[in-house]
Motif scaffolding. Structure first.
Motif, PDB file in Angstrom:
ATOM      1  N   UNK A 188       0.841  -1.200   0.000  1.00 26.61           N
ATOM      2  CA  UNK A 188       0.000   0.000   0.000  1.00 26.61           C
ATOM      3  C   UNK A 188       0.874   1.247   0.000  1.00 26.61           C
ATOM      4  N   UNK A 189       1.947   1.206   0.793  1.00 28.72           N
ATOM      5  CA  UNK A 189       2.841   2.363   0.884  1.00 28.72           C
ATOM      6  C   UNK A 189       3.531   2.604  -0.456  1.00 28.72           C
ATOM      7  N   UNK A 190       4.059   1.546  -1.049  1.00 29.46           N
ATOM      8  CA  UNK A 190       4.772   1.693  -2.325  1.00 29.46           C
ATOM      9  C   UNK A 190       3.858   2.239  -3.407  1.00 29.46           C
ATOM     10  N   UNK A 191       2.639   1.714  -3.454  1.00 30.10           N
ATOM     11  CA  UNK A 191       1.703   2.180  -4.474  1.00 30.10           C
ATOM     12  C   UNK A 191       1.306   3.628  -4.237  1.00 30.10           C
ATOM     13  N   UNK A 192       1.172   4.025  -2.964  1.00 30.35           N
ATOM     14  CA  UNK A 192       0.837   5.432  -2.683  1.00 30.35           C
ATOM     15  C   UNK A 192       1.914   6.349  -3.227  1.00 30.35           C
ATOM     16  N   UNK A 193       3.167   5.987  -2.969  1.00 31.02           N
ATOM     17  CA  UNK A 193       4.264   6.842  -3.436  1.00 31.02           C
ATOM     18  C   UNK A 193       4.263   6.898  -4.960  1.00 31.02           C
ATOM     19  N   UNK A 194       4.115   5.736  -5.577  1.00 31.63           N
ATOM     20  CA  UNK A 194       4.116   5.659  -7.040  1.00 31.63           C
ATOM     21  C   UNK A 194       3.002   6.522  -7.620  1.00 31.63           C
ATOM     22  N   UNK A 195       1.833   6.428  -6.997  1.00 33.44           N
ATOM     23  CA  UNK A 195       0.685   7.157  -7.507  1.00 33.44           C
ATOM     24  C   UNK A 195       0.831   8.665  -7.315  1.00 33.44           C
ATOM     25  N   UNK A 196       1.341   9.062  -6.157  1.00 31.73           N
ATOM     26  CA  UNK A 196       1.444  10.495  -5.889  1.00 31.73           C
ATOM     27  C   UNK A 196       2.576  11.137  -6.675  1.00 31.73           C
ATOM     28  N   UNK A 197       3.451  10.328  -7.236  1.00 32.89           N
ATOM     29  CA  UNK A 197       4.516  10.872  -8.064  1.00 32.89           C
ATOM     30  C   UNK A 197       4.068  11.029  -9.520  1.00 32.89           C
ATOM     31  N   UNK A 198       2.861  10.569  -9.850  1.00 36.64           N
ATOM     32  CA  UNK A 198       2.363  10.736 -11.213  1.00 36.64           C
ATOM     33  C   UNK A 198       2.207  12.224 -11.520  1.00 36.64           C
ATOM     34  N   UNK A 199       2.213  12.541 -12.806  1.00 38.78           N
ATOM     35  CA  UNK A 199       1.963  13.926 -13.193  1.00 38.78           C
ATOM     36  C   UNK A 199       0.518  14.312 -12.924  1.00 38.78           C
ATOM     37  N   UNK A 200      -0.402  13.350 -13.103  1.00 42.64           N
ATOM     38  CA  UNK A 200      -1.820  13.594 -12.868  1.00 42.64           C
ATOM     39  C   UNK A 200      -2.380  12.515 -11.954  1.00 42.64           C
ATOM     40  N   UNK A 201      -2.031  12.568 -10.647  1.00 46.02           N
ATOM     41  CA  UNK A 201      -2.547  11.531  -9.743  1.00 46.02           C
ATOM     42  C   UNK A 201      -4.068  11.523  -9.691  1.00 46.02           C
ATOM     43  N   UNK A 202      -4.697  12.677 -10.011  1.00 45.36           N
ATOM     44  CA  UNK A 202      -6.159  12.748  -9.974  1.00 45.36           C
ATOM     45  C   UNK A 202      -6.797  11.844 -11.018  1.00 45.36           C
ATOM     46  N   UNK A 203      -5.996  11.422 -12.013  1.00 44.32           N
ATOM     47  CA  UNK A 203      -6.568  10.612 -13.086  1.00 44.32           C
ATOM     48  C   UNK A 203      -6.190   9.151 -12.967  1.00 44.32           C
ATOM     49  N   UNK A 204      -5.706   8.745 -11.801  1.00 44.03           N
ATOM     50  CA  UNK A 204      -5.130   7.405 -11.700  1.00 44.03           C
ATOM     51  C   UNK A 204      -6.143   6.325 -12.049  1.00 44.03           C
ATOM     52  N   UNK A 205      -7.426   6.629 -11.904  1.00 39.04           N
ATOM     53  CA  UNK A 205      -8.465   5.636 -12.212  1.00 39.04           C
ATOM     54  C   UNK A 205      -8.434   5.232 -13.683  1.00 39.04           C
ATOM     55  N   UNK A 206      -7.882   6.107 -14.534  1.00 33.22           N
ATOM     56  CA  UNK A 206      -7.754   5.779 -15.958  1.00 33.22           C
ATOM     57  C   UNK A 206      -6.923   4.527 -16.180  1.00 33.22           C
ATOM     58  N   UNK A 207      -5.997   4.256 -15.250  1.00 36.65           N
ATOM     59  CA  UNK A 207      -5.152   3.080 -15.393  1.00 36.65           C
ATOM     60  C   UNK A 207      -5.996   1.812 -15.331  1.00 36.65           C
ATOM     61  N   UNK A 208      -7.186   1.908 -14.747  1.00 33.70           N
ATOM     62  CA  UNK A 208      -8.067   0.752 -14.693  1.00 33.70           C
ATOM     63  C   UNK A 208      -9.126   0.807 -15.784  1.00 33.70           C
ATOM     64  N   UNK A 209      -9.573   2.021 -16.149  1.00 35.00           N
ATOM     65  CA  UNK A 209     -10.688   2.107 -17.091  1.00 35.00           C
ATOM     66  C   UNK A 209     -10.246   2.038 -18.549  1.00 35.00           C
ATOM     67  N   UNK A 210      -9.119   2.646 -18.882  1.00 36.90           N
ATOM     68  CA  UNK A 210      -8.611   2.516 -20.249  1.00 36.90           C
ATOM     69  C   UNK A 210      -7.324   1.720 -20.173  1.00 36.90           C
ATOM     70  N   UNK A 211      -7.423   0.455 -20.494  1.00 38.60           N
ATOM     71  CA  UNK A 211      -6.365  -0.492 -20.194  1.00 38.60           C
ATOM     72  C   UNK A 211      -5.612  -0.831 -21.474  1.00 38.60           C
ATOM     73  N   UNK A 212      -4.295  -0.718 -21.440  1.00 37.41           N
ATOM     74  CA  UNK A 212      -3.503  -1.081 -22.606  1.00 37.41           C
ATOM     75  C   UNK A 212      -2.837  -2.436 -22.354  1.00 37.41           C
TER      76      UNK A 212
END
Lengths: 248, 139, 398
Positions: free
Chosen positions: C101-125
């Motif tokens: 959980x900690x590692x993923x939090x850091x990874x997510x908060x380091x994104x350029x657009x953490x507010x859009x992280x749900x896109x990683x699940x909804x538009x899947x490559x």
């Protein structure tokens, strides 16, 4: 109300017409090796493959007209700091041993098999049907994996809030961006800004056109020369190729 | 927690909650003045205004994906068109004050806009010439 | 009726919050810095267009890889039936969840657009190993939670082994997936090697074991319980084995690179001229993170408990040092695009990039450690995650 709007439309039209006229004034340069724009409402076609042939013998060291044109077109600013965007850059080369000097513009190579597209978790990096590799910034979450994957360092990350929105390409903080091959111009039947600027500056270093069309100037030229594809060892099928560069 | 509480007290508690919610909502209604928007040039919208009010977000998103990913140009529902017709004549923008077209309504409805971090909130040379190109194609 | 799942050893509430507080403080500091990065953009970090992944990735990958490695303890208990490890399986599961959980939090908060992280699940490559990892990470949460359920609920006991096997397989694939993030980067000299997934797996064993030994001793000390020397001895031998295995793979990785002349310049950079990256490799990883722990673990020095714990601590120093060299050093070296030419440009072609982590990145990373700490402490407060053999012995004698 409706009068007002109709009037405004006319205004737009006349202003647009003036700009269109400007395009037509210098046809030899601007519409060189180029078919018409794709009709409105039609998607990009897979029968077309846009590409560039860059003749390094025509490219002058110290000239950065292409870079400036790109920066103007997309409102990128002219900063070259470590966090500033650079969609196109001039690279100066010196051959080891012979000391032969070269200069060339470097940008997204618009690969047929783009590593950035393969690694993108959300499908924000994508290749359009006509071979143009783009970032759909509505989908980009800013993970920067594409920047790690790109063999050409062609991409920039928007490190700061964007204040100048006057550019042709919308761009914003926290997303990755790169050369769009001036997709907005190409769709209108115009040449990319760098190509136009290079030509205007008296150099003819960048030839733009449809690689799939055997009748296009770029295809004919490629038949008579042996262009170099950067990192050909990776077999990415780059849409941009170079002349005068001994195989890399 | 509430086990053993008399039913009467329980009912009264819900009644209290319900009434206060109602009063609170009504007070909000009373506090917000009717929307007074600066619609810029205005005129005939690309579609029925009421339809646009309800559906502009879906239409914009759909056209956005078609344009960006497939390269379909010249669609009817373009954000640049919204901006061109509805930018205020005062500050040439759809943002800026709570009277400006996009900002005003979005503040009123408490919905965040995510468009203008990247897109221009004022008409630009590029949007104008693109539209002119589209119009000339149609003719 | 007795409550078997409750710990017979209780801790006073004030003392509990006293322990929790530093963790909460770190989490708040991390949250603050994430907010600043979101507000101002990555320009306030040390990252740039050449070094695109910085310190937050070092922390995040450390946490994620260790999370998977910690489950080794559970696997040896539930899959390979070793009672000493089985008694420690609940703690290992808790730590894995906390660190993931900690590692993923850091990874997510380091994104350029953490507010859009749900896109990683909804538009899947489907071709993206990053996207696969989204599934693998969330799947690990689910499987470990299921596994913990079978451990804590006595009626579910018969499912422990199947759940344990599932966790075992899942984390194996997950760590491979983390290694593949780098292994798939064909264009960069530092990455693009099939050796990386197995290397990450062995690293996860070493790092996870170290974290486990440290946390276990901390938890036991907190509850005034003894650390069994015999048990510690078994675990420290295993740790030494893992540390040596990592060293072997790292050596092979560099030796193959040294053999390829196109990689020579890169190896020269990492091993000799790389400044911080070189220093962190030799001093941090090789000396402090490998040789010192080996000496502490495999000589008579290891008879003392505190030396084993020191060794674990230094393995973790080595982990951070290795990841810093691997991630940051790997990006500082310029890409080879024009073979046979000296190149120069305004975008760093042919030049070593520079990277200095900013305060925000440190705080974000430390905030991640805080998240892991807080989840662990809360978990320990709510459930009985203590090593069961130690607890049973203590309650018998007490």
């Amino acid at each position: 109300m409706s009068d007002k709007c109709a009037q405004s439309r006319r205004n737009f039209l006349s202003r647009g017409a003036a700009l269109t006229a400007a395009v037509a004034i210098a046809p030899g340069i601007l519409l060189y090796d180029f078919a018409r724009a794709r009709p409105v409402g039609e998607p990009a076609s897979g029968k077309v493959r846009w590409g560039m042939l860059i003749d390094t013998t025509q490219c002058e060291s110290g000239c950065d007209e292409c870079v400036q044109a790109c920066n103007r077109e997309n409102a990128l600013g002219s900063d070259t700091g470590a966090t500033a965007p650079q969609w196109i850059r001039k690279v100066d080369l010196e051959q080891e041993g012979s000391g032969k000097k070269l200069s060339l513009p470097m940008m997204c190579q618009h690969c047929a098999e783009p590593p950035c597209v393969e690694v993108c978790p959300t499908g924000a990096s994508f290749k359009r049907a006509d071979g143009i590799v783009l970032v759909d910034k509505h989908r980009c979450i800013g993970c920067r994996y594409c920047m790690m994957a790109c063999p050409f360092e062609a991409r920039s990350f928007v490190h700061e809030p964007v204040l100048d929105h006057s550019g042709a390409t919308p761009r914003g903080k926290g997303t990755v961006e790169s050369c769009t091959l001036c997709v907005h111009r190409v769709d209108e039947g115009r040449l990319p800004a760098c190509v136009e600027a290079c030509s205007k500056s008296g150099h003819q270093a960048i030839l733009f056109g449809d690689l799939s069309d055997p009748a296009s100037e770029i295809s004919k030229r490629i038949l008579s020369v042996t262009p170099t594809h950067l990192r050909a060892d990776l077999n990415l099928g780059t849409g941009v190729s170079y002349l005068g560069l001994e195989s890399s | 927690m509430f086990v053993g509480m008399p039913m009467k007290v329980w009912r009264f508690w819900w009644y209290l909650m319900g009434t206060s919610c109602l009063v609170w909502t009504m007070s909000l209604q009373a506090a917000v003045p009717p929307l007074d928007l600066d619609i810029g040039l205005g005129g005939h919208c690309v579609d029925d205004p009421q339809y646009m009010r309800l559906n502009h977000m879906k239409l914009l998103l759909k056209q956005r994906d078609e344009t960006v990913r497939q390269g379909i140009r010249g669609g009817k529902y373009s954000l640049a068109k919204c901006v061109d017709c509805h930018a205020s004549k005062v500050n040439h923008s759809v943002l800026g004050t709570d009277r400006n077209f996009c900002q005003g309504c979005h503040v009123y409805a408490s919905v965040k806009i995510d468009c203008f971090e990247c897109h221009s909130s004022s008409p630009t040379v590029h949007t104008l010439r693109r539209q002119a190109a589209v119009e000339s194609h149609k003719e | 009726m007795t409550q078997p799942s409750r710990s017979p050893i209780t801790v006073r509430l004030t003392r509990y919050f006293f322990v929790l507080f530093p963790g909460v403080f770190l989490v708040l500091a991390g949250a603050w810095s994430a907010f600043q990065m979101e507000e101002h953009g990555h320009v306030i970090t040390g990252m740039n267009n050449q070094v695109v992944w910085g310190l937050p990735h070092v922390f995040a990958i450390f946490l994620i890889v260790s999370a998977s490695g910690i489950l080794n303890v559970a696997s040896m208990g539930s899959v390979f039936g070793q009672p000493v490890y089985k008694a420690r399986a609940p703690l290992s599961g808790l730590l894995a969840i906390a660190m993931l959980a900690a590692g993923l939090s850091v990874l997510m908060l380091d994104l350029g657009r953490p507010d859009r992280v749900v896109l990683a699940a909804t538009t899947y490559n489907v071709t993206s190993v990053f996207a696969w990892n989204v599934l693998l990470y969330s799947g690990l949460f689910a499987t470990v939670l299921m596994y913990l359920w079978t451990l804590l609920d006595r009626t579910m006991g018969k499912w422990t082994k199947p759940a344990g096997i599932l966790v075992f397989v899942w984390r194996f694939i997950l760590t491979s997936g983390t290694g593949l993030i780098f292994a798939f980067l064909v264009a960069r000299q530092a990455y693009g090697s099939a050796l990386l997934p197995p290397m990450f797996i062995v690293m996860s064993f070493a790092w996870g074991m170290s974290v486990f030994l440290l946390v276990q001793s901390g938890v036991l000390w907190w509850h005034h319980l003894p650390l069994e020397p015999a048990i510690l001895k078994r675990m420290k031998n295993l740790l030494a084995l893992f540390v040596l295995a990592v060293l072997y793979l790292v050596a092979i990785y560099h030796m193959t690179n040294l053999y390829f002349s196109r990689q020579a310049a890169f190896e020269r950079f990492i091993l000799l001229d790389g400044g911080t990256a070189t220093l962190s490799f030799w001093l941090g990883y090789v000396l402090l993170g490998t040789l010192l722990p080996i000496v502490l673990l495999l000589t008579p020095l290891s008879a003392r408990v505190c030396n084993v714990l020191m060794a674990s601590f230094f393995v973790l120093i080595g982990a951070f040092s290795f990841l810093y060299t691997f991630i940051v050093g790997g990006q500082e070296f310029p890409l080879l695009v024009f073979t046979g030419y000296k190149v120069h440009s305004s975008f760093g072609d042919g030049m070593i990039a520079s990277y200095t982590p900013s305060l925000y990145e440190w705080l974000l990373g430390l905030g991640g450690l805080g998240v892991a700490f807080v989840i662990t402490v809360i978990g320990l407060g709510l459930f009985n995650f203590l090593p069961r053999d130690v607890v049973e012995k203590a309650s018998v004698s007490g």
